[in-house]
Design a protein around this motif. Structure first.
Motif, PDB file in Angstrom:
ATOM      1  N   TYR A 232      -4.692 -19.860  67.259  1.00 35.58           N
ATOM      2  CA  TYR A 232      -3.383 -20.185  66.688  1.00 35.58           C
ATOM      3  C   TYR A 232      -2.420 -19.004  66.813  1.00 35.58           C
ATOM      4  CZ  TYR A 232      -0.124 -22.696  63.632  1.00 35.58           C
ATOM      5  OH  TYR A 232       0.972 -23.360  63.128  1.00 35.58           O
ATOM      6  N   ILE A 233      -2.681 -18.137  67.773  1.00 31.41           N
ATOM      7  CA  ILE A 233      -1.820 -16.970  67.998  1.00 31.41           C
ATOM      8  C   ILE A 233      -1.141 -17.104  69.353  1.00 31.41           C
ATOM      9  CG2 ILE A 233      -1.726 -14.466  68.259  1.00 31.41           C
ATOM     10  CD1 ILE A 233      -4.165 -14.265  66.448  1.00 31.41           C
ATOM     11  N   SER A 234       0.183 -17.117  69.350  1.00 36.77           N
ATOM     12  CA  SER A 234       0.964 -17.114  70.581  1.00 36.77           C
ATOM     13  C   SER A 234       2.322 -16.487  70.299  1.00 36.77           C
ATOM     14  CB  SER A 234       1.149 -18.533  71.123  1.00 36.77           C
ATOM     15  OG  SER A 234       1.663 -18.504  72.443  1.00 36.77           O
ATOM     16  N   GLY A 235       2.883 -15.873  71.311  1.00 38.26           N
ATOM     17  CA  GLY A 235       4.172 -15.192  71.148  1.00 38.26           C
ATOM     18  C   GLY A 235       4.066 -13.913  70.354  1.00 38.26           C
ATOM     19  N   ALA A 236       2.848 -13.436  70.126  1.00 42.57           N
ATOM     20  CA  ALA A 236       2.624 -12.277  69.259  1.00 42.57           C
ATOM     21  C   ALA A 236       2.541 -10.981  70.065  1.00 42.57           C
ATOM     22  CB  ALA A 236       1.341 -12.460  68.452  1.00 42.57           C
ATOM     23  N   GLU A 237       2.784  -9.884  69.372  1.00 39.29           N
ATOM     24  CA  GLU A 237       2.679  -8.542  69.944  1.00 39.29           C
ATOM     25  C   GLU A 237       1.583  -7.787  69.198  1.00 39.29           C
ATOM     26  OE1 GLU A 237       6.449  -7.089  68.861  1.00 39.29           O
ATOM     27  OE2 GLU A 237       7.572  -8.444  70.173  1.00 39.29           O
ATOM     28  N   LEU A 238       0.631  -7.244  69.938  1.00 36.11           N
ATOM     29  CA  LEU A 238      -0.437  -6.473  69.315  1.00 36.11           C
ATOM     30  C   LEU A 238      -0.356  -5.029  69.798  1.00 36.11           C
ATOM     31  CD1 LEU A 238      -2.900  -6.240  67.543  1.00 36.11           C
ATOM     32  CD2 LEU A 238      -4.288  -7.153  69.410  1.00 36.11           C
ATOM     33  N   ALA A 239       0.068  -4.139  68.908  1.00 33.62           N
ATOM     34  CA  ALA A 239       0.157  -2.719  69.235  1.00 33.62           C
ATOM     35  C   ALA A 239      -1.221  -2.085  69.082  1.00 33.62           C
ATOM     36  CB  ALA A 239       1.166  -2.024  68.326  1.00 33.62           C
ATOM     37  N   VAL A 240      -1.712  -1.489  70.160  1.00 33.86           N
ATOM     38  CA  VAL A 240      -3.012  -0.805  70.159  1.00 33.86           C
ATOM     39  C   VAL A 240      -2.706   0.636  70.558  1.00 33.86           C
ATOM     40  CG1 VAL A 240      -5.414  -0.963  70.887  1.00 33.86           C
ATOM     41  CG2 VAL A 240      -3.961  -2.988  70.975  1.00 33.86           C
ATOM     42  N   ASP A 241      -2.124   1.369  69.622  1.00 36.45           N
ATOM     43  CA  ASP A 241      -1.469   2.634  69.957  1.00 36.45           C
ATOM     44  C   ASP A 241      -1.746   3.753  68.966  1.00 36.45           C
ATOM     45  OD1 ASP A 241      -0.074   1.745  67.757  1.00 36.45           O
ATOM     46  OD2 ASP A 241       1.896   1.741  68.725  1.00 36.45           O
ATOM     47  N   GLY A 242      -2.788   3.598  68.153  1.00 38.42           N
ATOM     48  CA  GLY A 242      -3.102   4.649  67.178  1.00 38.42           C
ATOM     49  C   GLY A 242      -2.052   4.824  66.099  1.00 38.42           C
ATOM     50  N   GLY A 243      -1.181   3.822  65.947  1.00 41.07           N
ATOM     51  CA  GLY A 243      -0.105   3.903  64.957  1.00 41.07           C
ATOM     52  C   GLY A 243       1.186   4.481  65.493  1.00 41.07           C
ATOM     53  N   TRP A 244       1.241   4.770  66.791  1.00 40.55           N
ATOM     54  CA  TRP A 244       2.394   5.423  67.400  1.00 40.55           C
ATOM     55  C   TRP A 244       3.687   4.656  67.148  1.00 40.55           C
ATOM     56  CZ3 TRP A 244       1.863   7.425  73.136  1.00 40.55           C
ATOM     57  CH2 TRP A 244       2.896   8.316  73.420  1.00 40.55           C
ATOM     58  N   SER A 245       3.651   3.331  67.305  1.00 36.67           N
ATOM     59  CA  SER A 245       4.879   2.548  67.142  1.00 36.67           C
ATOM     60  C   SER A 245       5.365   2.515  65.704  1.00 36.67           C
ATOM     61  CB  SER A 245       4.658   1.122  67.655  1.00 36.67           C
ATOM     62  OG  SER A 245       3.556   0.515  67.024  1.00 36.67           O
ATOM     63  N   ALA A 246       4.502   2.913  64.763  1.00 39.14           N
ATOM     64  CA  ALA A 246       4.929   2.982  63.364  1.00 39.14           C
ATOM     65  C   ALA A 246       5.815   4.192  63.101  1.00 39.14           C
ATOM     66  CB  ALA A 246       3.711   3.025  62.442  1.00 39.14           C
ATOM     67  N   GLY A 247       5.741   5.198  63.964  1.00 41.62           N
ATOM     68  CA  GLY A 247       6.542   6.403  63.806  1.00 41.62           C
ATOM     69  C   GLY A 247       5.718   7.659  63.964  1.00 41.62           C
TER      70      GLY A 247
END
Length: 262
Positions: A232-247
């Motif tokens: 049931y997941i589509s159009g989603a973004e999964l950040a696998v970045d060690g938290g980088w995109s959080a700041g």
């Protein structure tokens, strides 16, 4: 646990790095995997290492006709196509005023057009089957900006936007589309100098997990999205970045790791 038993996947950029790690993991989880890359010798070696039903097919993702042939041969060989991992990409470092037009065109052709062409031909096969999953590998730079990476960042934001549109267009056909956004990853692209040990994580001190990622960690994110667990997941973004995109940590504010900024 064989989460992809009975499924057939195409993985681009599969000769090395994240693509190779994804192909290995998918095969271990029961999938028949078609590894695609322009690096023929390395791709053949990776497929041979995986063994079983792993099959290498040379592919320039910029070529519409080559994409058409790869998808057709996959369906002819395995009877179906369930999963496409659009992983092939290049990175280019340059200030905008020093970037030749041909370099911009090359980045956009591989990273964006290659992804679109893959989705175009996979969608036809998946539509006929009434199901499918397309995972487009974007980047942390598809979630934010970065100096010296204007063409690459533009391409990864394009992949992100494309995937949103495809989720709408293909959803009624039973096809899910998502993006995975890796941060720094210990591959030839992410670690071209081949650094090891403590040197490998220099520059990641202000990222929450304070280290570079491993290809297998990105592959596991693609596996989840491709599996029925994400039905049931589509159009989603999964950040696998060690938290980088959080700041970033601010060194002199409470909660920063000890010694940061010294």
């Amino acid at each position: 646990m064989a989460r992809l038993t009975g499924k057939v996947a195409i993985v681009t950029g599969a000769a090395q790095g994240m693509g190779a790690a994804t192909a290995r993991l998918f095969a271990a989880e029961g999938a028949k995997v078609v590894l695609c890359d322009i690096l023929e010798e390395a791709g053949q070696a990776t497929a041979a290492e995986i063994g079983g039903d792993a099959w290498f097919r040379k592919l320039d993702v910029r070529s519409d006709s080559e994409w058409e042939a790869v998808v057709a041969e996959t369906v002819e060989r395995f009877g179906q196509l369930d999963i496409l991992i659009n992983n092939a990409a290049i990175v280019h470092f340059s200030p905008i005023e020093a970037m030749p037009a041909e370099d911009i065109e090359r980045v956009l052709a591989i990273n964006v057009m290659g992804t679109m062409l893959g989705a175009k031909h996979a969608a036809r096969a998946m539509t006929a089957a009434g199901r499918g999953v397309i995972v487009n590998i974007s980047s942390v730079d598809g979630l934010r900006g970065c100096n010296g990476l204007s063409a690459y960042t533009a391409s990864k934001w394009a992949v992100r936007g494309l995937s949103k549109s495809l989720a709408f267009e293909l959803g009624p056909r039973g096809i899910r589309v998502c993006t995975v956004h890796p941060g720094g990853v210990n591959t030839q692209m992410g670690n071209p100098a081949g650094l090891e040990g403590d040197a490998l994580n220099v520059g990641y001190e202000r990222v929450p997990l304070q280290r570079i990622g491993e290809p297998e960690e990105i592959a596991r994110a693609s596996l989840f999205i491709a599996s029925d667990e994400a039905s049931y997941i589509s159009g989603a973004e999964l950040a696998v970045d060690g938290g980088w995109s959080a700041g970033y940590y601010q060194p002199f504010l409470p909660g920063a790791p000890a010694g940061l900024g010294k």
